[in-house]
Motif scaffolding. Structure first.
Motif, PDB file in Angstrom:
ATOM      1  N   UNK A 190      60.176  33.490  57.101  1.00  0.00           N
ATOM      2  CA  UNK A 190      61.682  33.817  57.109  1.00  0.00           C
ATOM      3  C   UNK A 190      62.355  32.709  57.650  1.00  0.00           C
ATOM      4  N   UNK A 191      62.164  31.889  58.721  1.00  0.00           N
ATOM      5  CA  UNK A 191      62.708  30.631  59.137  1.00  0.00           C
ATOM      6  C   UNK A 191      62.756  29.422  58.131  1.00  0.00           C
ATOM      7  N   UNK A 192      61.627  29.591  57.636  1.00  0.00           N
ATOM      8  CA  UNK A 192      61.512  28.351  56.530  1.00  0.00           C
ATOM      9  C   UNK A 192      62.632  28.582  55.396  1.00  0.00           C
ATOM     10  N   UNK A 193      62.825  29.672  55.009  1.00  0.00           N
ATOM     11  CA  UNK A 193      63.650  30.014  53.847  1.00  0.00           C
ATOM     12  C   UNK A 193      65.033  30.570  54.327  1.00  0.00           C
ATOM     13  N   UNK A 194      65.070  30.768  55.548  1.00  0.00           N
ATOM     14  CA  UNK A 194      66.605  30.947  56.099  1.00  0.00           C
ATOM     15  C   UNK A 194      66.899  32.461  55.671  1.00  0.00           C
ATOM     16  N   UNK A 195      65.977  33.368  56.168  1.00  0.00           N
ATOM     17  CA  UNK A 195      66.480  34.691  56.077  1.00  0.00           C
ATOM     18  C   UNK A 195      65.905  35.305  57.041  1.00  0.00           C
ATOM     19  N   UNK A 196      66.802  36.601  57.320  1.00  0.00           N
ATOM     20  CA  UNK A 196      66.465  37.612  58.544  1.00  0.00           C
ATOM     21  C   UNK A 196      65.176  38.333  58.216  1.00  0.00           C
ATOM     22  N   UNK A 197      63.976  38.283  59.354  1.00  0.00           N
ATOM     23  CA  UNK A 197      62.968  39.056  59.206  1.00  0.00           C
ATOM     24  C   UNK A 197      63.284  40.576  59.508  1.00  0.00           C
ATOM     25  N   UNK A 198      62.684  41.312  58.574  1.00  0.00           N
ATOM     26  CA  UNK A 198      62.555  42.765  58.586  1.00  0.00           C
ATOM     27  C   UNK A 198      61.399  43.465  58.053  1.00  0.00           C
ATOM     28  N   UNK A 199      61.117  44.420  58.683  1.00  0.00           N
ATOM     29  CA  UNK A 199      59.971  45.184  58.283  1.00  0.00           C
ATOM     30  C   UNK A 199      60.296  45.821  56.538  1.00  0.00           C
ATOM     31  N   UNK A 200      61.277  45.937  56.521  1.00  0.00           N
ATOM     32  CA  UNK A 200      61.863  46.543  55.137  1.00  0.00           C
ATOM     33  C   UNK A 200      61.829  45.317  53.908  1.00  0.00           C
ATOM     34  N   UNK A 201      61.519  43.929  54.504  1.00  0.00           N
ATOM     35  CA  UNK A 201      61.349  42.927  53.394  1.00  0.00           C
ATOM     36  C   UNK A 201      60.378  43.406  52.312  1.00  0.00           C
ATOM     37  N   UNK A 202      60.528  42.922  50.875  1.00  0.00           N
ATOM     38  CA  UNK A 202      59.750  43.037  50.033  1.00  0.00           C
ATOM     39  C   UNK A 202      58.472  42.413  50.168  1.00  0.00           C
ATOM     40  N   UNK A 203      57.521  42.896  49.804  1.00  0.00           N
ATOM     41  CA  UNK A 203      56.052  42.023  49.952  1.00  0.00           C
ATOM     42  C   UNK A 203      55.363  42.407  48.782  1.00  0.00           C
ATOM     43  N   UNK A 204      54.567  41.446  48.060  1.00  0.00           N
ATOM     44  CA  UNK A 204      53.767  41.312  46.930  1.00  0.00           C
ATOM     45  C   UNK A 204      52.212  41.518  47.561  1.00  0.00           C
ATOM     46  N   UNK A 205      51.867  42.556  47.467  1.00  0.00           N
ATOM     47  CA  UNK A 205      50.374  43.328  47.939  1.00  0.00           C
ATOM     48  C   UNK A 205      49.470  42.937  46.680  1.00  0.00           C
ATOM     49  N   UNK A 206      48.484  41.908  47.056  1.00  0.00           N
ATOM     50  CA  UNK A 206      47.676  41.609  46.032  1.00  0.00           C
ATOM     51  C   UNK A 206      46.354  41.586  46.134  1.00  0.00           C
ATOM     52  N   UNK A 207      45.614  42.354  45.267  1.00  0.00           N
ATOM     53  CA  UNK A 207      44.118  42.551  45.640  1.00  0.00           C
ATOM     54  C   UNK A 207      43.514  41.536  44.191  1.00  0.00           C
ATOM     55  N   UNK A 208      42.299  40.956  44.694  1.00  0.00           N
ATOM     56  CA  UNK A 208      41.942  39.895  43.637  1.00  0.00           C
ATOM     57  C   UNK A 208      40.339  40.158  43.954  1.00  0.00           C
ATOM     58  N   UNK A 209      39.544  39.047  42.968  1.00  0.00           N
ATOM     59  CA  UNK A 209      38.206  39.004  43.000  1.00  0.00           C
ATOM     60  C   UNK A 209      37.940  37.430  42.845  1.00  0.00           C
ATOM     61  N   UNK A 210      36.744  37.111  43.324  1.00  0.00           N
ATOM     62  CA  UNK A 210      36.394  35.706  43.128  1.00  0.00           C
ATOM     63  C   UNK A 210      35.697  35.494  41.889  1.00  0.00           C
ATOM     64  N   UNK A 211      36.148  34.573  41.151  1.00  0.00           N
ATOM     65  CA  UNK A 211      35.464  34.551  39.883  1.00  0.00           C
ATOM     66  C   UNK A 211      34.897  33.079  39.670  1.00  0.00           C
ATOM     67  N   UNK A 212      35.267  32.079  40.520  1.00  0.00           N
ATOM     68  CA  UNK A 212      34.457  30.820  40.226  1.00  0.00           C
ATOM     69  C   UNK A 212      34.430  30.298  41.708  1.00  0.00           C
ATOM     70  N   UNK A 213      33.345  29.516  41.954  1.00  0.00           N
ATOM     71  CA  UNK A 213      32.325  29.080  41.491  1.00  0.00           C
ATOM     72  C   UNK A 213      31.177  30.255  41.041  1.00  0.00           C
ATOM     73  N   UNK A 214      30.174  30.198  40.307  1.00  0.00           N
ATOM     74  CA  UNK A 214      29.551  31.066  39.907  1.00  0.00           C
ATOM     75  C   UNK A 214      28.506  31.805  41.385  1.00  0.00           C
ATOM     76  N   UNK A 215      28.303  30.849  42.383  1.00  0.00           N
ATOM     77  CA  UNK A 215      27.729  31.190  43.621  1.00  0.00           C
ATOM     78  C   UNK A 215      28.365  32.114  44.685  1.00  0.00           C
ATOM     79  N   UNK A 216      29.832  32.017  44.228  1.00  0.00           N
ATOM     80  CA  UNK A 216      30.766  32.936  44.943  1.00  0.00           C
ATOM     81  C   UNK A 216      31.372  33.887  44.497  1.00  0.00           C
ATOM     82  N   UNK A 217      31.280  34.044  43.087  1.00  0.00           N
ATOM     83  CA  UNK A 217      31.734  35.031  42.279  1.00  0.00           C
ATOM     84  C   UNK A 217      31.251  36.422  42.512  1.00  0.00           C
ATOM     85  N   UNK A 218      32.435  37.377  42.583  1.00  0.00           N
ATOM     86  CA  UNK A 218      31.892  38.803  42.735  1.00  0.00           C
ATOM     87  C   UNK A 218      31.196  39.385  41.595  1.00  0.00           C
TER      88      UNK A 218
END
Length: 164
Positions: A136-164
């Protein structure tokens, strides 16, 4: 903490190209994101370790941060190359679930899926509030627990030895 991580986008693009070559039938993606977790080399190293060595399979970012940086929100099925604190690519991630909501809407399961530290909601909120305040300091907005957040789940797909 030191400043932002210098990302090696060409090496990240090469990692994604290797994944694409090994994975027939992927839909085209015009501009795959090459980025790191966090806002410093130290934090990037710490968080990518939770992905490659541990249980981290989720992340969260301020919607306002994406907008300030001119970046679109992730899409289900989209990929990104996650780098370490030196800007070198370590893994290709694929978004499997997305939800946009206020920071205060995070739940215990999401905190657990982020796989950081003791994986509790209290620790997640403490760490993310600190991080989001810096954002928020970097983008010059006020912090609040009401700020919109993108909650993302992912899987590891590469490299093969790490892939889920």
């Amino acid at each position: 903490m030191s400043g932002p991580v210098p990302i090696d986008r060409a090496v990240g693009a090469a990692m994604f190209a290797a994944y694409r070559d090994a994975t027939p039938g992927l839909p085209p993606e015009d501009d795959v994101v090459v980025a790191c977790f966090g806002d410093s080399p130290e934090l990037a190293d710490e968080l990518i370790a939770f992905v490659v060595d541990g249980p981290k399979r989720a992340t969260a970012g301020l919607v306002a941060g994406y907008a300030a940086d001119g970046e679109p929100l992730p899409r289900i099925g989209s990929h990104w190359v996650a780098c370490d604190g030196s800007g070198q690519p370590r893994a290709v991630l694929r978004a499997t679930e997305l939800r946009v909501g206020p920071l205060h809407s995070v739940d215990e399961q999401f905190a657990w899926d982020e796989g950081e530290y003791d994986r509790t909601l209290e620790t997640w909120l403490d760490g993310h509030r600190r991080f989001f305040r810096r954002e928020c300091e970097r983008i010059v907005i006020e912090f609040s627990d009401d700020l919109e957040v993108c909650f993302e789940r992912f899987r590891v797909v590469w490299p093969p030895d790490l892939a889920d």
